[in-house]
Design a protein around this motif. Structure first.
Motif, PDB file in Angstrom:
ATOM      1  N   GLY A  23       0.816  -1.213   0.000  1.00  0.00           N
ATOM      2  CA  GLY A  23       0.000   0.000   0.000  1.00  0.00           C
ATOM      3  C   GLY A  23       0.850   1.263   0.000  1.00  0.00           C
ATOM      4  N   GLN A  24       1.952   1.248   0.747  1.00  0.00           N
ATOM      5  CA  GLN A  24       2.852   2.402   0.749  1.00  0.00           C
ATOM      6  C   GLN A  24       3.537   2.575  -0.599  1.00  0.00           C
ATOM      7  OE1 GLN A  24       5.254   1.252   4.143  1.00  0.00           O
ATOM      8  NE2 GLN A  24       4.181   2.658   5.506  1.00  0.00           N
ATOM      9  N   VAL A  25       3.858   1.472  -1.259  1.00  0.00           N
ATOM     10  CA  VAL A  25       4.444   1.546  -2.600  1.00  0.00           C
ATOM     11  C   VAL A  25       3.450   2.202  -3.558  1.00  0.00           C
ATOM     12  CG1 VAL A  25       5.235   0.211  -4.587  1.00  0.00           C
ATOM     13  CG2 VAL A  25       5.976  -0.424  -2.290  1.00  0.00           C
ATOM     14  N   VAL A  26       2.196   1.769  -3.500  1.00  0.00           N
ATOM     15  CA  VAL A  26       1.159   2.356  -4.353  1.00  0.00           C
ATOM     16  C   VAL A  26       1.069   3.867  -4.119  1.00  0.00           C
ATOM     17  CG1 VAL A  26      -1.344   2.485  -4.734  1.00  0.00           C
ATOM     18  CG2 VAL A  26      -0.197   0.257  -4.628  1.00  0.00           C
ATOM     19  N   GLY A  27       1.081   4.278  -2.852  1.00  0.00           N
ATOM     20  CA  GLY A  27       1.019   5.707  -2.541  1.00  0.00           C
ATOM     21  C   GLY A  27       2.184   6.475  -3.122  1.00  0.00           C
ATOM     22  N   ARG A  28       3.380   5.917  -3.017  1.00  0.00           N
ATOM     23  CA  ARG A  28       4.564   6.602  -3.538  1.00  0.00           C
ATOM     24  C   ARG A  28       4.533   6.693  -5.064  1.00  0.00           C
ATOM     25  NH1 ARG A  28       7.300  10.352  -4.341  1.00  0.00           N
ATOM     26  NH2 ARG A  28       9.548  10.238  -4.716  1.00  0.00           N
TER      27      ARG A  28
ATOM     28  N   LEU B  50       2.302   1.366 -11.599  1.00  0.00           N
ATOM     29  CA  LEU B  50       1.244   1.574 -10.606  1.00  0.00           C
ATOM     30  C   LEU B  50       0.087   0.606 -10.846  1.00  0.00           C
ATOM     31  CD1 LEU B  50      -0.229   3.115  -8.349  1.00  0.00           C
ATOM     32  CD2 LEU B  50      -0.894   4.824 -10.065  1.00  0.00           C
ATOM     33  N   THR B  51      -0.301   0.439 -12.108  1.00  0.00           N
ATOM     34  CA  THR B  51      -1.394  -0.477 -12.439  1.00  0.00           C
ATOM     35  C   THR B  51      -1.059  -1.909 -12.031  1.00  0.00           C
ATOM     36  OG1 THR B  51      -2.052   0.910 -14.315  1.00  0.00           O
ATOM     37  CG2 THR B  51      -2.816  -1.371 -14.324  1.00  0.00           C
ATOM     38  N   VAL B  52       0.185  -2.332 -12.315  1.00  0.00           N
ATOM     39  CA  VAL B  52       0.616  -3.690 -11.954  1.00  0.00           C
ATOM     40  C   VAL B  52       0.627  -3.861 -10.433  1.00  0.00           C
ATOM     41  CG1 VAL B  52       2.552  -5.298 -11.978  1.00  0.00           C
ATOM     42  CG2 VAL B  52       1.971  -4.027 -14.043  1.00  0.00           C
TER      43      VAL B  52
ATOM     44  N   VAL C  79      -1.468  -6.546  -8.156  1.00  0.00           N
ATOM     45  CA  VAL C  79      -0.867  -7.508  -7.231  1.00  0.00           C
ATOM     46  C   VAL C  79      -1.440  -7.302  -5.829  1.00  0.00           C
ATOM     47  CG1 VAL C  79       1.286  -8.192  -6.092  1.00  0.00           C
ATOM     48  CG2 VAL C  79       1.248  -7.796  -8.570  1.00  0.00           C
ATOM     49  N   ARG C  80      -1.525  -6.052  -5.398  1.00  0.00           N
ATOM     50  CA  ARG C  80      -2.087  -5.747  -4.071  1.00  0.00           C
ATOM     51  C   ARG C  80      -3.496  -6.323  -3.924  1.00  0.00           C
ATOM     52  NH1 ARG C  80      -4.216   0.090  -3.776  1.00  0.00           N
ATOM     53  NH2 ARG C  80      -5.643  -1.023  -5.175  1.00  0.00           N
ATOM     54  N   ASP C  81      -4.307  -6.162  -4.953  1.00  0.00           N
ATOM     55  CA  ASP C  81      -5.696  -6.620  -4.883  1.00  0.00           C
ATOM     56  C   ASP C  81      -5.805  -8.138  -4.805  1.00  0.00           C
ATOM     57  OD1 ASP C  81      -6.392  -3.972  -5.033  1.00  0.00           O
ATOM     58  OD2 ASP C  81      -6.960  -4.028  -7.157  1.00  0.00           O
ATOM     59  N   ARG C  82      -4.778  -8.833  -5.270  1.00  0.00           N
ATOM     60  CA  ARG C  82      -4.816 -10.297  -5.255  1.00  0.00           C
ATOM     61  C   ARG C  82      -4.197 -10.892  -3.983  1.00  0.00           C
ATOM     62  NH1 ARG C  82      -5.119  -8.743 -10.393  1.00  0.00           N
ATOM     63  NH2 ARG C  82      -6.035 -10.131 -11.983  1.00  0.00           N
ATOM     64  N   LEU C  83      -3.561 -10.073  -3.191  1.00  0.00           N
ATOM     65  CA  LEU C  83      -2.891 -10.600  -2.000  1.00  0.00           C
ATOM     66  C   LEU C  83      -3.866 -11.240  -1.024  1.00  0.00           C
ATOM     67  CD1 LEU C  83      -0.216  -7.819  -1.289  1.00  0.00           C
ATOM     68  CD2 LEU C  83       0.194 -10.170  -2.076  1.00  0.00           C
ATOM     69  N   GLY C  84      -5.073 -10.727  -0.930  1.00  0.00           N
ATOM     70  CA  GLY C  84      -6.052 -11.279   0.002  1.00  0.00           C
ATOM     71  C   GLY C  84      -7.123 -12.107  -0.655  1.00  0.00           C
ATOM     72  N   SER C  85      -6.916 -12.459  -1.927  1.00  0.00           N
ATOM     73  CA  SER C  85      -7.971 -13.159  -2.671  1.00  0.00           C
ATOM     74  C   SER C  85      -7.738 -14.650  -2.814  1.00  0.00           C
ATOM     75  CB  SER C  85      -8.092 -12.547  -4.075  1.00  0.00           C
ATOM     76  OG  SER C  85      -6.928 -12.864  -4.847  1.00  0.00           O
TER      77      SER C  85
ATOM     78  N   VAL D 239       5.002 -12.792  -1.230  1.00  0.00           N
ATOM     79  CA  VAL D 239       4.793 -11.980  -2.433  1.00  0.00           C
ATOM     80  C   VAL D 239       4.821 -10.497  -2.077  1.00  0.00           C
ATOM     81  CG1 VAL D 239       3.161 -11.391  -4.266  1.00  0.00           C
ATOM     82  CG2 VAL D 239       3.495 -13.786  -3.609  1.00  0.00           C
ATOM     83  N   ALA D 240       4.181 -10.126  -0.966  1.00  0.00           N
ATOM     84  CA  ALA D 240       4.167  -8.728  -0.548  1.00  0.00           C
ATOM     85  C   ALA D 240       5.576  -8.242  -0.231  1.00  0.00           C
ATOM     86  CB  ALA D 240       3.262  -8.557   0.670  1.00  0.00           C
ATOM     87  N   ALA D 241       6.353  -9.068   0.469  1.00  0.00           N
ATOM     88  CA  ALA D 241       7.727  -8.673   0.804  1.00  0.00           C
ATOM     89  C   ALA D 241       8.563  -8.499  -0.449  1.00  0.00           C
ATOM     90  CB  ALA D 241       8.356  -9.731   1.720  1.00  0.00           C
ATOM     91  N   LEU D 242       8.409  -9.411  -1.410  1.00  0.00           N
ATOM     92  CA  LEU D 242       9.144  -9.301  -2.660  1.00  0.00           C
ATOM     93  C   LEU D 242       8.716  -8.060  -3.434  1.00  0.00           C
ATOM     94  CD1 LEU D 242      10.999 -10.279  -4.923  1.00  0.00           C
ATOM     95  CD2 LEU D 242       9.164 -11.819  -5.678  1.00  0.00           C
ATOM     96  N   ASP D 243       7.422  -7.781  -3.449  1.00  0.00           N
ATOM     97  CA  ASP D 243       6.908  -6.621  -4.177  1.00  0.00           C
ATOM     98  C   ASP D 243       7.524  -5.330  -3.651  1.00  0.00           C
ATOM     99  OD1 ASP D 243       4.557  -6.031  -6.183  1.00  0.00           O
ATOM    100  OD2 ASP D 243       4.448  -4.471  -4.653  1.00  0.00           O
TER     101      ASP D 243
END
Length: 312
Positions: free
Chosen positions: A5-10, A32-34, A38-44, A53-57
């Motif tokens: 989420g912080q990456v998306v904000g930046r 940003l789109t990618v 990825v963020r949207d799929r983390l909880g799906s 995956v989040a740590a790698l992202d």
């Protein structure tokens, strides 16, 4: 920066501060789109190990963000990013070229280093995250298709855009990620040999930068007054034959008004203190990886053949 989420904000902050036509802005929008996808799929349930995956992202994003910060501070970014930052306002470079050059730098250089770093931190082998690594390919394929549809010219411009369609057909995000995974495996094998690992990473940085330079060669639009073409072989001459000699300063007959993006990015950004073109790719004097890949036609040809990108 610790969360996706912080990456998306930046990324949103970076995009808001750039002219839309700026080459870095073009790549930033795609990234940003990618990242949002990825963020949207983390909880799906899409990924087998969402925390990994989040740590790698986040580790992956930091490498691009460091390049942005270096450029903003007047320092050179890594060799793989230099071509994009150097010609980001060039009116002869199509937005799709900016997109491909950014993906090339981030996937083929930054991604292998980020994967190895993530594995070291988590105490796992690359094989442990391989399945999720390849699941990301599905996300990227969706985004890549949308990007190409957005940025490719319409049918009425196909004849003029023939070199662009050829370029697009020669570069694939899926193939780039497969090459990146090979680099992951090589770096992992070298993890107990720091000197060899650094040499491999430096060579990778330089070779990816050279490919980025090839992806960003102008496709025929005139140059803005006072700018120069990237170093290397000249494009075909007016009669269709090969160009000869070295690039020189453009004459008034080859110039055109600068774009709005160019007006906001001083020419000094694109040139070294000595007045030469800064699109060095792998050939920067300070970059050991570029020692054999300078602007001469022979070095470029050999590197392009190795990369798989057509040289003509």
């Amino acid at each position: 920066m610790r969360t996706v989420g912080q990456v998306v904000g930046r990324l949103r902050e970076i995009g808001a501060g750039l002219p839309p036509a700026d080459g870095v802005a073009v790549f930033n929008r795609i990234y940003l789109t990618v990242t949002e996808a990825v963020r949207d799929r983390l909880g799906s349930g899409y990924f087998a190990d969402p925390p990994a995956v989040a740590a790698l992202d986040v580790l992956f994003a930091r490498r691009y963000l460091r390049a942005v910060a270096a450029d903003a501070a007047g320092r050179e970014p890594p060799a793989c990013w230099r071509p994009l930052f150097a010609v980001r306002a060039h009116p002869g470079v199509h937005p799709l070229q900016f997109a491909l050059a950014g993906m090339n730098a981030h996937i083929q250089h930054d991604l292998p280093l980020a994967v190895v770093e993530a594995c070291r931190r988590r105490g796992c082998e690359p094989a442990g995250i391989a399945a999720d690594y390849h699941r990301v390919n599905g996300v990227l394929a969706e985004v890549e298709t949308a990007v190409r549809e957005q940025l490719m010219p319409g049918p009425d411009l196909l004849e003029r855009a023939e070199p662009l369609t050829h370029l697009v057909g020669a570069w694939s995000v899926g193939a780039a990620r497969e090459v990146a995974w090979s680099a992951v495996e090589a770096l992992w094998e070298l993890r107990h040999l720091p000197g060899a690992a650094r040499a491999f990473a430096t060579a990778l940085d330089g070779s990816v930068g050279l490919l980025g330079r090839a992806l960003l060669l102008p496709l025929g639009s005139p140059l803005p007054l006072g700018s120069t073409l990237p170093p290397g072989p000249l494009p075909p001459g007016p009669d269709g034959g090969p160009g000869t000699g070295q690039h020189s300063e453009p004459t008034p007959t080859r110039t055109a008004p600068a774009t709005a993006a160019a007006a906001r990015l001083p020419e000094a950004r694109n040139r070294t203190a000595g007045g030469t073109d800064a699109v060095a790719g792998a050939g920067a004097d300070a970059d050991p990886a570029g020692a054999g890949a300078g602007p001469g036609a022979g070095g470029d040809q050999a590197q392009l053949e190795c990369s798989g990108l057509p040289s003509a």
